[in-house]
Scaffold this motif. Sequence first.
Motif, PDB file in Angstrom:
ATOM      1  N   LEU A   1     -20.882  11.532 -60.046  1.00 18.56           N
ATOM      2  CA  LEU A   1     -20.181  12.066 -61.182  1.00 18.56           C
ATOM      3  C   LEU A   1     -19.158  11.386 -61.539  1.00 18.56           C
ATOM      4  N   ALA A   2     -18.421  10.569 -60.863  1.00 19.53           N
ATOM      5  CA  ALA A   2     -17.290   9.751 -61.217  1.00 19.53           C
ATOM      6  C   ALA A   2     -17.778   8.617 -61.952  1.00 19.53           C
TER       7      ALA A   2
ATOM      8  N   VAL B   1      -6.775  18.851 -68.777  1.00 27.89           N
ATOM      9  CA  VAL B   1      -7.302  18.614 -67.526  1.00 27.89           C
ATOM     10  C   VAL B   1      -8.506  19.414 -67.093  1.00 27.89           C
ATOM     11  N   LEU B   2      -9.581  18.364 -66.885  1.00 30.36           N
ATOM     12  CA  LEU B   2     -10.787  18.926 -66.376  1.00 30.36           C
ATOM     13  C   LEU B   2     -10.830  19.174 -64.958  1.00 30.36           C
ATOM     14  N   VAL B   3     -10.982  20.342 -64.457  1.00 28.80           N
ATOM     15  CA  VAL B   3     -11.088  20.541 -62.824  1.00 28.80           C
ATOM     16  C   VAL B   3     -12.683  20.878 -62.847  1.00 28.80           C
ATOM     17  N   ILE B   4     -12.952  20.169 -61.830  1.00 27.87           N
ATOM     18  CA  ILE B   4     -14.609  20.550 -61.657  1.00 27.87           C
ATOM     19  C   ILE B   4     -14.830  21.056 -60.301  1.00 27.87           C
TER      20      ILE B   4
ATOM     21  N   SER C   1     -20.023  22.754 -62.706  1.00 32.79           N
ATOM     22  CA  SER C   1     -20.987  21.885 -62.322  1.00 32.79           C
ATOM     23  C   SER C   1     -20.915  20.669 -62.708  1.00 32.79           C
ATOM     24  N   PHE C   2     -21.674  19.702 -62.323  1.00 33.57           N
ATOM     25  CA  PHE C   2     -21.952  18.208 -62.564  1.00 33.57           C
ATOM     26  C   PHE C   2     -22.353  18.214 -64.217  1.00 33.57           C
ATOM     27  N   GLU C   3     -23.289  19.341 -64.632  1.00 33.63           N
ATOM     28  CA  GLU C   3     -23.793  19.052 -66.097  1.00 33.63           C
ATOM     29  C   GLU C   3     -22.718  19.422 -66.770  1.00 33.63           C
ATOM     30  N   ASP C   4     -21.977  20.552 -66.531  1.00 30.94           N
ATOM     31  CA  ASP C   4     -20.781  21.036 -67.431  1.00 30.94           C
ATOM     32  C   ASP C   4     -19.726  20.174 -67.440  1.00 30.94           C
ATOM     33  N   ALA C   5     -19.389  19.413 -66.416  1.00 27.77           N
ATOM     34  CA  ALA C   5     -18.363  18.173 -66.379  1.00 27.77           C
ATOM     35  C   ALA C   5     -18.686  17.343 -67.512  1.00 27.77           C
TER      36      ALA C   5
ATOM     37  N   ARG D   1     -13.401  18.146 -57.248  1.00 28.72           N
ATOM     38  CA  ARG D   1     -13.326  18.863 -55.935  1.00 28.72           C
ATOM     39  C   ARG D   1     -14.736  19.099 -55.511  1.00 28.72           C
ATOM     40  N   PRO D   2     -15.024  18.742 -54.137  1.00 25.66           N
ATOM     41  CA  PRO D   2     -16.375  18.810 -53.688  1.00 25.66           C
ATOM     42  C   PRO D   2     -17.156  20.013 -53.831  1.00 25.66           C
ATOM     43  N   GLY D   3     -16.605  21.175 -54.262  1.00 26.97           N
ATOM     44  CA  GLY D   3     -17.410  22.344 -54.387  1.00 26.97           C
ATOM     45  C   GLY D   3     -18.415  22.542 -55.511  1.00 26.97           C
ATOM     46  N   PHE D   4     -18.247  21.750 -56.436  1.00 29.45           N
ATOM     47  CA  PHE D   4     -19.041  21.783 -57.798  1.00 29.45           C
ATOM     48  C   PHE D   4     -20.479  21.709 -57.414  1.00 29.45           C
ATOM     49  N   VAL D   5     -21.415  22.518 -58.374  1.00 33.53           N
ATOM     50  CA  VAL D   5     -22.774  22.594 -57.944  1.00 33.53           C
ATOM     51  C   VAL D   5     -23.444  21.744 -59.244  1.00 33.53           C
TER      52      VAL D   5
END
Length: 908
Positions: A235-236, A140-143, A177-181, A197-201
């Motif tokens: 991102l979604a 499970v990817l947690v962003i 981060s967005f890119e890492d996701a 989660r809203p805290g990603f950069v």
Amino acid sequence: MAARPSADDDSGSGGEVPSSAWRVRADAWEFLGYAVKQLAAATSPSGGARQPRDLPREVRRLLPLLESLEMYWASPGQQYVMELRRILEAGEYPEALSLIEPVARRVAGHNQHAQEPSPDPEREADRVEEPAESRKRFEVLVIDDVSSADREALQTELLNQRRPADAFNYEPVFVPSFEDAIVAVLLNPDIQACVLRPGFVPKSRQRLSRDVRSFLDRFIGKSLPERPLDRILSLAEKLGELRPELDLYLVAGVGIEELAGSLTRQFRRIFRRQDGLELHLSLLAGIAERYEAPFFHAVQQYSRKPAGVFHALPVSRGGSVIHSKWINDLGEFYGLNLLLAETSATSGGLDSLLDPHGSLKQAQKLAARAFGAQKSLFVTNGTSTANKIVHQSILAPGDVVLVDRNCHKSHHYALMLAGAQVSYLDAYPLNDFSFYGAVPLESIKRMLLDYRRAGRLHEVKMLALTNCTFDGIVYDVERVMEECLAIKPDLVFLWDEAWFAFAGFHHIYRRRTAMASARSLEKSFADPAYARRHAQQLRELGAAGGPDSGLDSVSDELLLKTRLLPDPAKARVRVYSTQSTHKTLTSLRQGSMIHIHDQDFGQLNEESFREAYMTYTSTSPNYQILASLDMGRRQVEFEGYELVQRQADLAVSIAHAVARHPLLRKYFRVLGTKDLIPEQYRETSRQMPLRDGLAAMSEAWERDEFVVDPSRLTLHIGLTGVDGDTFKHDYLMDKYGIQVNKTSRNSVLFMTNIGTSRSAVAYLVEVLVKLAETFEDEQSSLSGLGQRARNARVAALTSTPPPLPDFSRFAERFRKDAETPDGNMRAAYFESYKAGSCEYFSAAELARRVAAGEEMVSASFVTPYPPGFPVLVPGQVITEEILAFMSALDTREIHGFNAELGFRVLTG
């Protein structure tokens, strides 16, 4: 993309993240194991600990590479590699080796569910006891950009929710981060769900490879939305574009009631941060939903129940086999389960293919979801039958169909049976290699405009094309449909994707599939901005009467030069795709599917489709085939992305081996984009785009009219002096058991698929080397006369043969008018049934009569294998070019041609 991650390889040295991680990751762990094993062997018990400076260069290079890669995997994960580094630097090589070897085995695929030892005793203590039969595992990817302490707390919270009764097991992997996701979803196929989660950069802190950076810039763009909610939605959307099968969840702190209504299409569910248990249960439920295979499960359950058979099928329950004195070896060979599952029953948990209401209906709904269709149907006797079903459901006698003359023979027979007026389109020829490419869009538009000029455009009902072709040429499906709908808004499309069923499960391939293109067009037509673009184009084209008059007043030549936009208020998206699941995905032989995205299906085609389906579908379908289709769907929803990426990458490795090996390149050459697609159909110029990375492949597949599927390798063998048919049978199959499907005069087609392994690739390369050595030895031992004979064979195979013949024309009596080319094959076919209407002529006699000016008309289909399409169809005029092509063929198999009597010709 080399197998070994060397220091000068751009695949990921120096801490960069590679674009094709599966091979680099597996090899890095394997090579690290080799290096550490050597260290362990060289260290005596009394030698003491080694110092960090003593670590070999190879180990020091591999550790940062693995740290970069494992950031995107939960298991073993980045912390595992960092702890491994500490152990190595302490000189504890045996302990390090005990940590490396199980990971190397698992990553290589030897034991997919084994858990590696943990270098962290506290983490090991947190593991939930599992039964001996390991549960299916996913990640499970947690962003979210959180501190190490918060990450550990989140991980503990999730893992503490696990229970022994859980059907699946998962581990979280965290990225900030967005890119890492995006990178994580690209590289890690074990990820099956994402928690946002809203805290990603926005940006990654990793040093990404040039290929990955280039891909991100093209895929994401240079900037992201400023508002957090917009960034989450963006991102979604991007995660869904890459892998639509992923379950997406949003965990927000406040105001989730206000978010819920606007986010339901992007997210499976939205949670507050305190809802850890509900998130855990939702993760498992999402996987369970995809894992369900209702018809396979029904057949499995049926086979386990006691039954008394007083119905058809003596073989049912093994009744006629198990106790037989003479055929009991049939049961021993195939196994008892196969016989127990054989039945004619449609109740008791089973279902009827002709009238499904239960498990089979549900299985087909799941297939539609997986393949992105509005409706999907299973077919148990191949795509030949699927094509006939679609044609008969849509066409009535007299309807005009535009069809690629180079398509599979099932289309030609279906059109004959339907009584359609057939207008053949010619693909561009590849004369040097004796096969065709695909039909240029300009040719299709020109044909439609010819019918418009003749006042017969209303008669044109369907366009049928093959995507991708046998040789791997792929259309820009969306563009073809878009521009055709600008001319004919109600045109129906049939895309024969017999060899392309896998394509819907990789983000680059998917954009050129029928179902994805249909969805994209429907979305575009619903966008008000598209209507404004269409109106602007009409103004620019100078349409008389303004936008309401459409393109009727615009010249043909201007329309041919313009990338046309249809009127979204008039265009209807009516798209059908037929797929041979058994050819490129997991299914028993003849398992196929029909996928439908037709806005007017319920109004215009549902009843006729049902009748056509009844016409061609057996009342005794094979349940094993149906169950395998159900399981094949389950497989691609979980691992399709991984398997498709792997099959393409393995094909590239074969091409690399041929290009780099000095002896292989002396006799063989893998044909690339520049060989198979003329320059006028390409904007990009790379010979093999995937060889240059996913970004290069993505660019070509976005811009070029035609592209080449990288998993198809056409090997040019002309320099061996052996023709394709002989090379296939006498060299590959008879000597080494290498199976190939298609050859031409001077080429052999190799295809990797989702079942191809690295060992199989290595064996193929080894065989090619052995064959090259054989040719080398044979050439060195030839006498002067033998050398001249060999040179003549090579010259014949490397020179251009008689050109591939275009479709000639239908005889006048089978055409409607002289202005348009369509003909009635059905009338010609059944005319041949009349006594005295046909006569056989030898090729020599035919050539003499044609040269004398006589019109000789074929009475039957004549289909040589290869190339595998009808060179002649009923009602077609036989020309000198066709006869010259037939005489130059060196194939062993020609359907519809009598070797003793010759060609069957209409004489009436």
